[in-house]
Each structure stands twice: as structure tokens, then as C-alpha cells.
Design a protein around this motif. Structure first.
Motif, mmCIF file in Angstrom:
data_model
loop_
_atom_site.group_PDB
_atom_site.id
_atom_site.type_symbol
_atom_site.label_atom_id
_atom_site.label_comp_id
_atom_site.label_asym_id
_atom_site.label_seq_id
_atom_site.Cartn_x
_atom_site.Cartn_y
_atom_site.Cartn_z
ATOM 1 N N ILE A 32 0.866 -1.181 0.000
ATOM 2 C CA ILE A 32 0.000 0.000 0.000
ATOM 3 C C ILE A 32 0.903 1.232 0.000
ATOM 4 O O ILE A 32 1.787 1.361 0.848
ATOM 5 N N GLU A 33 0.682 2.122 -0.961
ATOM 6 C CA GLU A 33 1.443 3.370 -1.017
ATOM 7 C C GLU A 33 0.550 4.509 -0.554
ATOM 8 O O GLU A 33 -0.572 4.678 -1.031
ATOM 9 N N VAL A 34 1.053 5.290 0.399
ATOM 10 C CA VAL A 34 0.274 6.364 0.994
ATOM 11 C C VAL A 34 1.118 7.630 1.088
ATOM 12 O O VAL A 34 2.287 7.575 1.466
ATOM 13 N N HIS A 35 0.506 8.773 0.747
ATOM 14 C CA HIS A 35 1.146 10.078 0.938
ATOM 15 C C HIS A 35 0.264 10.912 1.865
ATOM 16 O O HIS A 35 -0.952 11.012 1.641
ATOM 17 N N VAL A 36 0.862 11.481 2.899
ATOM 18 C CA VAL A 36 0.116 12.279 3.870
ATOM 19 C C VAL A 36 0.781 13.640 4.038
ATOM 20 O O VAL A 36 1.995 13.721 4.255
ATOM 21 N N ASP A 37 -0.031 14.690 3.923
ATOM 22 C CA ASP A 37 0.453 16.046 4.207
ATOM 23 C C ASP A 37 0.266 16.346 5.691
ATOM 24 O O ASP A 37 -0.815 16.118 6.254
ATOM 25 N N ILE A 38 1.317 16.850 6.311
ATOM 26 C CA ILE A 38 1.244 17.366 7.684
ATOM 27 C C ILE A 38 1.202 18.883 7.577
ATOM 28 O O ILE A 38 2.152 19.500 7.091
#
Length: 293
Positions: free
Chosen positions: A222-228
Motif C-alpha cells: 500500500i502506497e500512501v502520501h500524507v500532508d502534515i
């Protein structure tokens, strides 16, 4: 078959999310020592063969100092209307406070039965528990009063049995194996935010949020990108840490938990962005999932 909708309401840091996880017997809401961790309404489902209870975990009600505070207050207060049962959670170890009194005034506007839950009884004596019961019962006509320790899962089974008495619907709203109606995007963002608080709790104010911007599930990955998102560059530097060490630690903790949740290898990318005064900007409040009811 009996079912119904139950809202958890209370001031920040009384243990609503910990209680929710204990009732569902699964982590569906993040927890932190930081007050006001819950910002969105989190919907979770308790299932038995003849019962379904849909729990709504609400943001803690506080005196709002920005638009985000006003929105989350409105979300929480909206869930004292058209609900089957209200669970008013208080911290029995700190006693009756101004925030509790404000919520009691809000509850006077509802016709739903209100169950008072005295949480954190593991921190006080039996005599103090009785004092709390007597103090609160004179302030509001509660349908029931249930002392518990959500952390120790003490008396939480009793709370479920009490709630069942007030369920009136006769339909199963969600599949029996469903624990939460929140999206994967939301849950991933929340887990990253929890790890941020765990790693930086003593160093940053409550001025950041997380937003999952990319999710792709493959056979074994699973590839995930999260903005903080933070509101100042100085906070951005704290989150990233020296040579990126702190951001790496946050990412590692979040990735391990996500891999446990999904039983797959997770590739997690975190990006830290500064958006000045994001909590007062309607566009960001809506984009980040804080819906204005």
C-alpha cells in the motif's frame, strides 16, 4: 433486533476516544494526552447478533478561539439532537468543572435519555466515586449513572448493557463485521496525527493537522502520501527535526501501525507544509474534513 445511535459528549481530555476503543474492542479513534485530540465526528459500530449500537465520538466542547473551534463545537452540540442515547463522559478524577456545567446547559435542550459516565475511576477511591455521583445527580435528571475506567476497561460491559435498554430501532444499519464508517483516508491521517503528538507532545502547540492526499493499494503493498499541515515555519522545523530524524521516527511509528491494520507492507511518504492560520480559513477547514453543520 434492537439498534440505535449513541453520541459521546464531554469536554476535552475526559477519555471519550479511549472509551470508544474499549467499547468496540478495536482502535478506531486516536488517543493522546493532548487535550482536544478528536476534531471530527468519528462513527463506530458495536455489533452483537441481536444488537447494533452506532457510536458517535464527538470533539470535546471548549470555548472556541478560531473558526475551527466554532465548527467542532457545532459538530459536537449537533449530536444532542435526534439521537437515541447521549453518553455524557466526565473525568471523575478532576471533579466538576466549568466545561461540564456548560455542557449540562446544552443537554437541557435535548429530549434524549442522557447516561452520565464517570470515567477514570481507577484514579480515585470508592468514597470519591460516591461523592461524584451525588454531586452530578443533583444537577441533571440522568437516566443512568455508570462509573467506569475506560483505560482499564472496568465496567465497560455494564455500560453496554445499560445502553441496550434505550435502543428503539429494529434495523441493522451497517454490516455485522463493520467497525467504523470512516474512510481509509481519514483513519490514515488520524494515525499519523497521533504519532505526531506522541513524538512531539511537549514541544508543539495544538496547531497541526494531517491530510491523506494519495492512497494506492497493490497486491502486496500500500502506497500512501500524507500532508502534515502546520501554521508556522517554526513548527515545521520542530516536526521535521534535525536532519529529518523526527519526521522519520513519526513515519516509522505510523507505518508499523498501518501495516498491522492492513496486514500488508506500507510505503508511507510524509510532507510537511506551512499554511498560516489554516484553522481560520474556511477552505482548509472543509478540505480537511471539518464539516460545518
Amino acid at each position: 433486533m434492537k439498534s440505535g445511535f449513541v453520541s459521546l459528549i464531554g469536554r476535552p481530555n475526559v477519555g471519550k476516544s479511549t472509551l470508544l476503543n474499549a467499547l468496540i474492542n478495536e482502535k478506531v479513534a486516536i488517543t493522546s494526552k493532548v487535550a482536544g485530540t478528536t476534531r471530527n465526528i468519528i462513527q463506530c459500530i458495536y455489533n452483537e447478533p441481536n444488537y447494533q449500537i452506532v457510536f458517535m465520538d464527538t470533539p470535546g466542547i471548549i470555548r472556541p478561539i478560531n473558526k475551527l473551534g466554532k465548527v467542532t463545537n457545532k459538530q459536537a452540540i449537533s449530536l444532542v439532537k435526534d439521537i437515541d442515547v447521549i453518553i455524557f463522559v466526565v473525568d471523575a478524577s478532576t471533579g466538576l468543572g466549568k466545561g461540564d456545567k456548560f455542557i449540562l446547559e446544552v443537554l437541557k435542550k435535548t429530549e434524549s435519555p442522557v447516561i452520565l459516565v464517570l470515567n477514570k475511576i481507577d484514579k480515585i477511591t470508592n468514597e470519591e466515586i460516591m461523592y461524584n455521583i451525588n454531586e452530578y445527580k443533583d444537577l441533571y435528571p440522568f437516566a443512568e449513572i455508570v462509573p467506569i475506567s475506560a483505560l482499564e476497561r472496568d465496567n465497560t460491559d455494564r455500560l453496554i448493557e445499560v445502553i441496550k435498554k434505550y435502543l428503539t430501532d429494529e434495523v441493522r444499519y451497517f454490516p455485522e463485521d463493520m467497525k467504523t464508517s470512516n474512510s481509509k483516508y481519514f483513519m490514515i491521517s488520524e494515525i499519523v496525527r497521533e504519532k505526531l503528538f506522541d513524538v512531539t507532545v511537549d514541544e508543539i502547540p495544538h496547531s497541526l493537522t494531517c491530510h491523506t492526499v494519495f492512497y494506492e493499494e497493490k497486491k502486496d503493498l500500500i502506497e500512501v502520501h500524507v500532508d502534515i499541515i502546520v501554521d508556522r515555519d517554526s513548527i515545521k522545523k520542530i516536526v521535521i527535526g534535525k536532519k529529518g530524524d523526527r519526521l522519520k521516527e513519526i513515519g516509522t511509528l505510523a507505518r508499523k501501525e498501518l501495516e498491522g491494520m492492513y496486514n500488508k507492507k506500507v510505503y508511507l511518504e510524509l510532507y510537511v507544509k506551512t499554511v498560516a492560520n489554516w484553522k481560520d480559513k474556511e477552505r482548509y477547514i472543509k478540505e480537511l474534513g471539518f464539516l460545518d453543520y
